[in-house]
Enzyme design. Structure first.
Site, PDB file in Angstrom:
ATOM      1  N   CYS A  39     -11.195 -35.230 -68.195  1.00  0.00           N
ATOM      2  CA  CYS A  39     -11.888 -34.297 -67.296  1.00  0.00           C
ATOM      3  C   CYS A  39     -11.197 -34.090 -65.952  1.00  0.00           C
ATOM      4  O   CYS A  39     -11.636 -33.263 -65.160  1.00  0.00           O
ATOM      5  CB  CYS A  39     -13.334 -34.728 -67.101  1.00  0.00           C
ATOM      6  SG  CYS A  39     -14.285 -34.608 -68.629  1.00  0.00           S
ATOM      7  N   HIS A  83     -17.628 -17.186 -64.909  1.00  0.00           N
ATOM      8  CA  HIS A  83     -16.183 -16.980 -65.052  1.00  0.00           C
ATOM      9  C   HIS A  83     -15.413 -17.341 -63.785  1.00  0.00           C
ATOM     10  O   HIS A  83     -14.429 -16.694 -63.438  1.00  0.00           O
ATOM     11  CB  HIS A  83     -15.865 -15.554 -65.514  1.00  0.00           C
ATOM     12  CG  HIS A  83     -16.163 -15.355 -66.960  1.00  0.00           C
ATOM     13  ND1 HIS A  83     -17.429 -15.076 -67.409  1.00  0.00           N
ATOM     14  CD2 HIS A  83     -15.370 -15.421 -68.057  1.00  0.00           C
ATOM     15  CE1 HIS A  83     -17.405 -14.963 -68.727  1.00  0.00           C
ATOM     16  NE2 HIS A  83     -16.169 -15.181 -69.151  1.00  0.00           N
ATOM     17  N   GLU A 151     -23.495 -29.052 -70.407  1.00  0.00           N
ATOM     18  CA  GLU A 151     -22.069 -28.796 -70.243  1.00  0.00           C
ATOM     19  C   GLU A 151     -21.439 -28.503 -71.607  1.00  0.00           C
ATOM     20  O   GLU A 151     -20.531 -27.687 -71.728  1.00  0.00           O
ATOM     21  CB  GLU A 151     -21.425 -30.027 -69.613  1.00  0.00           C
ATOM     22  CG  GLU A 151     -20.120 -29.761 -68.935  1.00  0.00           C
ATOM     23  CD  GLU A 151     -19.615 -30.972 -68.191  1.00  0.00           C
ATOM     24  OE1 GLU A 151     -19.589 -30.905 -66.943  1.00  0.00           O
ATOM     25  OE2 GLU A 151     -19.246 -31.976 -68.832  1.00  0.00           O
TER      26      GLU A 151
END
Length: 162
Positions: A39, A83, A151
């Site tokens: 991550c 986005h 997520e």
């Protein structure tokens, strides 16, 4: 709360958990092999956000709050974050990514002042909605009960005040 309603939103965004280090901290004792800190890489998710608001009373329309109004309370923020690349202004990569975004217009940056983990983002949305309710003069009648942020299909974070 006697009544609760929930509204779900979807958005796409990238982030980087620059503080991730799986070799120490809570849960590190469960790791047997050398972990890979995936991550810390630039990566993205198809987020699902669920906000729950509640009240001990119903409005004159027999609602906690119309779903339409819940949607509009968060619509601008969702459009802004959709986005985008969510990045902590304290991330060592932030200055360079910001420069690339400005120079090439290749990245929509959404700067925050925390490491953008699912947990921290859930609290961010909670605080945002609570502030919107307060600004509208509704906070006494309507309360943010919780925010859940998915997520991935198997990983979520939930934030609520006690």
């Amino acid at each position: 709360m006697k009544w609760e309603i929930s509204k779900t939103f979807r958005f796409e965004a990238g982030h980087r958990v620059w503080k991730q280090n799986l070799t120490y901290g809570r849960g590190a004792q469960f790791t047997k092999e050398k972990p890979v800190n995936k991550c810390v890489n630039l990566h993205g998710h198809s987020y699902v956000l669920e906000v729950t608001v509640g009240s001990d009373t119903l409005s004159e329309q027999d609602m906690v709050m119309d779903f339409y109004h819940v949607k509009n309370a968060l619509k601008g923020l969702i459009e802004e974050i959709d986005h985008s690349f969510i990045i902590d202004v304290n991330d060592p990569m932030y200055p360079e990514l910001k420069d690339v975004a400005e120079k090439y217009g290749a990245m929509k940056i959404f700067p925050v002042e925390f490491c953008p983990t699912a947990e921290a983002l859930a609290k961010f949305f909670y605080d945002f909605l609570k502030k919107r309710l307060e600004e509208a003069g509704l906070l006494g009648e309507v309360k943010v009960v919780k925010v859940v942020l998915w997520e991935t299909a198997t990983s979520k974070a939930e934030y609520k005040e006690e």
